[in-house]
Design an enzyme around this catalytic site. Structure first.
Site, short mmCIF file in Angstrom:
data_model
loop_
_atom_site.label_atom_id
_atom_site.label_comp_id
_atom_site.label_asym_id
_atom_site.label_seq_id
_atom_site.Cartn_x
_atom_site.Cartn_y
_atom_site.Cartn_z
N PRO A 100 0.84 -1.21 0.00
CA PRO A 100 0.00 0.00 0.00
C PRO A 100 0.87 1.26 0.00
O PRO A 100 1.92 1.28 0.66
CB PRO A 100 -0.78 -0.10 1.32
CG PRO A 100 -0.69 -1.53 1.73
CD PRO A 100 0.59 -2.07 1.16
N GLY A 106 7.04 1.42 2.99
CA GLY A 106 8.22 1.42 2.13
C GLY A 106 7.94 1.19 0.66
O GLY A 106 8.82 0.74 -0.09
N ASP A 151 14.60 3.57 4.80
CA ASP A 151 13.69 2.77 3.96
C ASP A 151 14.46 2.04 2.86
O ASP A 151 14.34 0.82 2.70
CB ASP A 151 12.63 3.67 3.29
CG ASP A 151 11.48 3.98 4.22
OD1 ASP A 151 11.65 3.86 5.45
OD2 ASP A 151 10.40 4.34 3.70
O1 PMV Z 1 8.23 5.99 4.96
P1 PMV Z 1 7.73 5.97 6.36
O2 PMV Z 1 6.38 6.51 6.54
O3 PMV Z 1 7.98 4.63 7.03
O4 PMV Z 1 8.60 7.02 7.21
C1 PMV Z 1 9.95 6.98 7.21
C2 PMV Z 1 10.46 7.21 8.57
C3 PMV Z 1 10.77 8.65 8.95
O5 PMV Z 1 11.71 8.53 10.01
C4 PMV Z 1 9.53 9.36 9.46
C5 PMV Z 1 11.38 9.46 7.82
C6 PMV Z 1 12.76 9.01 7.40
O6 PMV Z 1 13.21 9.46 6.33
O7 PMV Z 1 13.43 8.25 8.12
#
Ligand code: PMV
Length: 315
Positions: A100, A106, A151
């Site tokens: 999703p 990710g 990520d």
């Molecule tokens: O992509 P997400 O929603 O899992 O967010 C990434 C994690 C954050 O720490 C909020 C942003 C980052 O770049 O690490």
């Protein structure tokens, strides 16, 4: 070299500890979620046709030559060709994903990773995870603005990682397997926006936010130890503490809090939001015997999807 038909894929991911704090240099822990994946297929095309990028899920079909400069698929393809010093091949590159979007799982990093690997492999190159991760990071910058890099790292390595921005990745050894439920609020939440809100708040009150980030970093260090020695009960308690800090950071939401509370009340060892927050997904640590019961409670409480995944050390 002419491309040959082939397929590559990359997993989704969840952040176990340290989201947001990781943007500010604190450690974080993330794990791959192998049940949801992005896939890229490269097929040869007639001579002279160039590279066409196709994403049926979002109705995209665009030649690389005319793709907008910032189009993420085109950026990933151009970066890969530049990295390999390879000319544009005559091929069709089709990407699809069961991850999703905009929900902390990710999806962007996985699509980039699958595409980069498929394109490179079709041209006769096998890229190391570090190379794939570095290329995907450049694409992440378009999605996120100021990504920490966690990520693309966890997705490209497809292993549990302990991550500090700007440092070499450390693969985590998992002392005892553990099971996570990933519950989706169904509310999309663009990471770039939430990271921006945290940045503004942090600029207004740096001392308070630094202290919160320090506490989150300490939790990630304690969690690393708990994972390595297989102390699952402590891991759950640390997740609860991390969620409390994320509430103080103002990145939780009523829906996330409800699902976290439901998981805890029905037997989870710990639960927290995962990723940027304000929507997206929460995670709950469960004993295997209780997984189905907690999953059912999450669905009854309104989770639009619950994924169950087991985390182990992979070779
Ligand atoms: O992509 P997400 O929603 O899992 O967010 C990434 C994690 C954050 O720490 C909020 C942003 C980052 O770049 O690490």
């Amino acid at each position: 070299m002419a491309p040959v038909s082939l397929q590559s894929s990359a997993p989704g991911k969840v952040i176990l500890f340290g989201e947001h704090a990781v943007v500010y240099g604190r450690p974080a822990i993330a794990v791959p979620v192998t049940q949801i994946r992005a896939t890229a297929i490269v097929e040869p095309a007639p001579p002279g046709s160039g590279l066409t990028l196709v994403a049926p899920d979002i109705g995209k079909n665009v030649p690389l030559a005319t793709a907008p400069q910032e189009e993420p698929l085109a950026v990933a393809a151009r970066l890969t060709l530049d990295h390999l010093s390879a000319p544009e091949p005559d091929a069709t590159l089709t990407v699809s994903s069961t991850i999703p979007i905009a929900s902390g799982l990710g999806s962007g990093a996985a699509v980039s990773t699958a595409l980069i690997r498929a394109l490179a492999t079709s041209l006769g190159h096998t890229l190391e995870p570090a190379e794939v991760s570095a290329l995907a990071f450049k694409v992440e910058k378009i999605h996120h603005g100021t990504p920490s890099g966690i990520d693309n790292t966890v997705v490209a390595y497809e292993q549990p990682v302990y991550f500090v921005r700007g440092h070499p990745v450390e693969r985590l050894t998992v002392g005892e397997h553990f099971t996570l439920l990933i519950g989706d609020t169904g509310i999309r939440s663009p990471t770039k926006k939430i990271v921006g809100l945290v940045r503004q708040a942090c600029n207004r009150n740096p001392a308070r936010y630094d202290a919160l980030f320090d506490q989150m970093g300490d939790l990630a260090d304690e969690a690393r130890q708990a994972i390595e020695i297989g102390d699952i009960e402590t891991l759950g308690l640390l997740m609860d503490e991390n969620h409390t800090l994320l509430i103080e950071l103002h990145v939780s939401s009523p829906r996330l809090d409800e699902l976290v509370e439901t998981a805890r009340l029905t037997g989870a060892l710990g639960a927290k939001l995962s990723g940027a927050g304000r929507g997206g997904n929460m995670i709950a640590l469960v004993e295997d015997d209780f997984a189905e019961e907690v999953a059912e409670s999450l669905r009854e409480a309104g989770a639009v999807r619950v994924i169950c995944t087991t985390i182990t050390t992979t070779e």
